[in-house]
Write an enzyme that holds these catalytic residues in place. Sequence first.
Site, PDB file in Angstrom:
ATOM      1  N   GLU A   1       1.385  -0.491  -4.925  1.00  0.00           N
ATOM      2  CA  GLU A   1       0.489   0.614  -5.238  1.00  0.00           C
ATOM      3  C   GLU A   1       1.239   1.936  -5.149  1.00  0.00           C
ATOM      4  OE1 GLU A   1      -3.364   3.105  -3.661  1.00  0.00           O
ATOM      5  OE2 GLU A   1      -1.667   2.593  -2.415  1.00  0.00           O
TER       6      GLU A   1
ATOM      7  N   ASP B   1       0.815  -1.208   0.000  1.00  0.00           N
ATOM      8  CA  ASP B   1       0.000   0.000   0.000  1.00  0.00           C
ATOM      9  C   ASP B   1       0.857   1.270   0.000  1.00  0.00           C
ATOM     10  OD1 ASP B   1      -2.805   1.171   0.693  1.00  0.00           O
ATOM     11  OD2 ASP B   1      -1.501   2.045   2.217  1.00  0.00           O
TER      12      ASP B   1
HETATM   13  C1  GLC Z   1      -3.961   3.408  -0.321  1.00  0.00           C
HETATM   14  C2  GLC Z   1      -5.248   2.643  -0.159  1.00  0.00           C
HETATM   15  C3  GLC Z   1      -6.297   3.577   0.327  1.00  0.00           C
HETATM   16  C4  GLC Z   1      -5.879   4.095   1.677  1.00  0.00           C
HETATM   17  C5  GLC Z   1      -4.494   4.733   1.596  1.00  0.00           C
HETATM   18  C6  GLC Z   1      -3.915   4.921   2.970  1.00  0.00           C
HETATM   19  O1  GLC Z   1      -4.042   4.376  -1.286  1.00  0.00           O
HETATM   20  O2  GLC Z   1      -5.574   2.010  -1.356  1.00  0.00           O
HETATM   21  O3  GLC Z   1      -7.548   2.982   0.409  1.00  0.00           O
HETATM   22  O4  GLC Z   1      -6.787   5.031   2.141  1.00  0.00           O
HETATM   23  O5  GLC Z   1      -3.572   3.934   0.907  1.00  0.00           O
HETATM   24  O6  GLC Z   1      -3.555   3.688   3.515  1.00  0.00           O
END
Ligand code: GLC
Length: 566
Positions: free
Chosen positions: A282, A213
Amino acid sequence: MSSLLNTETEDFIDWWQHAVFYQIYPRSFKDSNGDGIGDLQGIISKLPYLADTGITATWLSPIFQSPMVDFGYDISDYMAIQTEYGSMSDFEQLVHKASSLGIKIILDFVPNHSSDKHEWFKKSAAREAGYEDFYIWSDGQLDEEGQRQVPNNWQSVFYGSAWEWNEQRQQYYLHQFTKEQPDLNFRNPAVVQAMDDVLLYWLNKGVAGFRIDAVNHLFESESLSDEPLSGKSVDPLSYDYTEHIHTKDLPEVLDMVQHWRQLLDDYTAKHPTGGTRIMMTEAYAGLRELADYYEDANGVRGSHLPFNFNFISNVNGDSDARDFVYNVEKWLIYMPRGHAANWVMGNHDNPRAATRFGTDSVDAMNMLLMTLPGVAVTYNGEELGMQDNLEITWEETVDPPARNAGELDFKKVSRDPARTPFQWSNSKNAGFSSADKTWLPVNANYPELNLESQQLADRSHYKVYKSLIELRKLPVLRRGRFSIEPLSRAVFAFKRTLKDHNTLVTIINVSDEEQLVNLTDFINRPQQLIVEVAGVDSTYEPGQALSSSALALAAHEGLICRLLET
Ligand code: GLC
């Protein structure tokens, strides 16, 4: 125009290189105990559905113990299951049952921040030995009147200063997301070690890898200098107000990604029977950064799959054929040779594909996703063409950035519309839950738009999706060369070719009008086309023979055809 992948000579494709990764948002997938919230037993009960659809890998948004301020992205114990989702034995059952159905489980790993209720944060706030530097702390500054002020102009992604005062420690701490999500300090080797332990813990439980993440937020400049103004916003508390040169995409991020890759590779080498343990990352970042995640200039490998968000961030219902081609090509141009491309059509942070591209584009977008080279990532519900629930009121809104935006503006940023319960059937709460109230309201369109009715219908988005997964088994889609062209502003086409196999062509009309297409140049000579997959509203049927010189495509129609060698 063509981007060729050197896959024609490779016989072996590792399990993940051409998989469809199905993202489950556990809170909204299936509720087994009637509390209005999805849970692990709910997921377990739907594993046969995934297997039947042809899904072989799924990634789960966080299922760990959490106060749920950011719905699981605020973790208070990385090695425990959130009680409302189930128990550790439920999780073990999930892995076991999934494995018996040939489905790999990927977990979400959230290293950038913990919850402020995590023991580490409590200990750090208390300056307990060994934990003093687990988070990013700063005294802040004093202004001319001697008033305490935040250390700098950094903002939270979710609006407002990225700094919060902690009474106990008498210092500010950094939070790039909500104030209940303090940023961990990855310059501290003890934090790196603690996170390695988390990864090993779940690997030992049998997971096939991790979705990491917000990875590009991991490091901040130690100088804590102000960020330069971007000129994109006049509101100093908005995330767009500054250019994030001190808080995002720092070079140290790549070192951490490579460190985790080494951990996964070492684990795979020691436990080869579970197959390659993989990392998907991500980061809403530039193509160069993402390419480096795959493999840096020195050939050091990092993420197996740095998520490609081009279809989410760079094209929409207004894009023309050239925009699509450009966004496909640019990923393949930047991706280092010998890696697997990936295409993400949706996730829990963005409007659903049916809402972004329009409901009449659902099949065409899934055709695009599924016939491009490499990995396809589907967000749960998009196999049905589920739509955003745009009726959610301010009172019902729970997403933190939406709450921060206030009653007038919450709809602009809310992620709730894409997170509503999965629409299984036309029974109560779309078959998601027996509760009187679900955590987010079910989309009112569920009596017409649900899995059961799509399974029963002669033609449906779900049936198209399922046939696409089946089609993906063809060697030409697994290993075939690829080339793509805009045939006009309205239509683009791409083909997959492999020696001794029929060529497959995907043709997509992204315009609002019917188009008559001549494919003869694109496929080099006049040939017959045999329809492999057609959309729900198409006048064409699978198996039908078409001429390549005059092919009519309805508005937003996609079509996949096999070339018949003559
Ligand atoms: C990422 C997740 C999102 C979350 C953020 C903070 O972007 O996909 O849902 O709010 O990280 O953890």
